[in-house]
Write a protein that holds these residues in place. Structure first.
Motif, PDB file in Angstrom:
ATOM      1  N   PHE A 111      50.764  36.297  53.577  1.00  0.00           N
ATOM      2  CA  PHE A 111      50.089  37.591  53.551  1.00  0.00           C
ATOM      3  C   PHE A 111      50.523  38.303  52.269  1.00  0.00           C
ATOM      4  N   PHE A 112      49.785  38.041  51.177  1.00  0.00           N
ATOM      5  CA  PHE A 112      50.154  38.533  49.855  1.00  0.00           C
ATOM      6  C   PHE A 112      49.120  39.534  49.360  1.00  0.00           C
ATOM      7  N   ASN A 113      49.597  40.655  48.829  1.00  0.00           N
ATOM      8  CA  ASN A 113      48.742  41.656  48.199  1.00  0.00           C
ATOM      9  C   ASN A 113      49.182  41.779  46.741  1.00  0.00           C
ATOM     10  N   SER A 128      44.729  44.252  43.265  1.00  0.00           N
ATOM     11  CA  SER A 128      43.752  43.371  42.622  1.00  0.00           C
ATOM     12  C   SER A 128      43.294  42.213  43.513  1.00  0.00           C
ATOM     13  N   SER A 129      44.078  41.853  44.523  1.00  0.00           N
ATOM     14  CA  SER A 129      43.621  40.817  45.460  1.00  0.00           C
ATOM     15  C   SER A 129      44.473  40.823  46.728  1.00  0.00           C
ATOM     16  N   ILE A 130      43.874  40.301  47.791  1.00  0.00           N
ATOM     17  CA  ILE A 130      44.556  40.117  49.082  1.00  0.00           C
ATOM     18  C   ILE A 130      44.350  38.672  49.505  1.00  0.00           C
ATOM     19  N   GLN A 149      38.915  39.983  46.773  1.00  0.00           N
ATOM     20  CA  GLN A 149      39.111  40.293  45.357  1.00  0.00           C
ATOM     21  C   GLN A 149      38.845  41.780  45.152  1.00  0.00           C
ATOM     22  N   VAL A 150      39.702  42.442  44.372  1.00  0.00           N
ATOM     23  CA  VAL A 150      39.598  43.889  44.200  1.00  0.00           C
ATOM     24  C   VAL A 150      39.582  44.230  42.712  1.00  0.00           C
ATOM     25  N   ASP A 151      38.658  45.107  42.325  1.00  0.00           N
ATOM     26  CA  ASP A 151      38.636  45.654  40.966  1.00  0.00           C
ATOM     27  C   ASP A 151      39.049  47.121  41.047  1.00  0.00           C
ATOM     28  N   LEU A 179      34.676  40.332  49.545  1.00  0.00           N
ATOM     29  CA  LEU A 179      35.216  39.247  50.368  1.00  0.00           C
ATOM     30  C   LEU A 179      34.862  37.910  49.739  1.00  0.00           C
ATOM     31  N   ASN A 180      35.876  37.102  49.461  1.00  0.00           N
ATOM     32  CA  ASN A 180      35.664  35.749  48.963  1.00  0.00           C
ATOM     33  C   ASN A 180      35.659  34.759  50.117  1.00  0.00           C
TER      34      ASN A 180
END
Length: 262
Positions: free
Chosen positions: A79-81, A161-163, A198-200, A211-212
């Motif tokens: 569980f990485f942010n 930037s990502s989860i 994915q987050v911008d 959502l990827n």
């Protein structure tokens, strides 16, 4: 979705006579939903894992009390942010991460070892003269909040930037004798929940996250041969109380942001 039907003849003992008439398990087909309503946190809600079983317990001759229901354990958790080039926050189960235990209880934290005590369990108090038929069901999903800003910073400038999340569970349908603690594993299910977002952070609120893959989750497996329940899955602490939020910077030492509760 899985379904199993069992028929047995001339039962001789409780172990041989309890019958799982039907077992169904699935993960909902809807994709994970993302909520950007808050300027402080991103929230997401995964589809639900569901399991329900119809069970037949023949007459119990003795003054015995049996509880039949669901026990669940987490076998693996990533569980990485990630926050750009700053580093990442990570929810971790230290003993599981370090290989000290094979699994950790996913009980509700009150009714150990059971996942819950409403629809999740049923208790039969002997002696009984008739068959007892009932359904036990459970469901599980994730609905966390992830800060837009670096969790160890006083600033709330969006840098997420990502989860990435990948968790595996084993779920057992179990009968336990309340007096002797005799435990009968009736069915074993394995399931997994994965997601990547994915987050911008440069984009305006409401338009940052995408959502990827995987959009649809793998369906649970009903095992042909039951697995034993690890001792850690039966006792405290549960995963919610044991988990730690770490900040792991690109440069420097890791920091404990939220310590375990136990």
């Amino acid at each position: 979705m899985g379904c199993i039907q069992s028929i047995r003849c001339k039962p001789k003992s409780f172990r041989d006579s309890i019958i799982v008439l039907e077992l169904n398990t699935s993960i909902d087909s809807n994709p994970t939903s993302i909520d950007e309503a808050s300027s402080v946190v991103l929230r997401y809600r995964t589809p639900h894992f569901r399991a329900n079983a119809r069970v037949l317990v023949p007459p119990v001759a003795a003054k015995e009390t049996w509880t039949i229901g669901w026990i669940q354990a987490c076998n693996h958790m990533e569980f990485f942010n990630t926050y750009g080039d700053k580093g990442m926050s990570s929810w971790e189960l230290p003993d599981l991460r370090d290989g000290k235990i094979p699994a950790i209880s996913d009980s509700d934290g009150v009714n150990y070892p059971w996942y819950g005590n409403t629809t999740e369990t049923c208790t039969v108090v002997g002696p009984t003269k008739k068959d007892s038929k009932f359904t036990v069901s459970m469901n599980d999903n994730f609905y966390p909040s992830v800060t837009w800003g670096v969790p160890v910073s006083d600033s709330n400038v969006p840098q997420l930037s990502s989860i990435h999340r990948d968790q595996s569970f084993t779920t057992w349908l179990v009968a336990i004798n309340q007096a002797t603690s005799e435990t009968l594993v009736l069915q074993t299910i394995r399931w997994r929940m994965r997601l990547r977002i994915q987050v911008d952070p440069e984009k305006p609120l409401g338009h940052r996250a995408v959502l990827n893959e995987p959009v649809a989750q793998e369906q649970p497996q009903i095992l042909g041969k039951n697995e034993p329940i690890p001792s850690n899955a039966m006792v405290k602490p549960n995963a919610n109380d044991a988990q730690v939020l770490m900040w792991r910077p690109k440069n420097g030492d890791p920091v404990v942001v939220i310590p375990p509760k136990y």
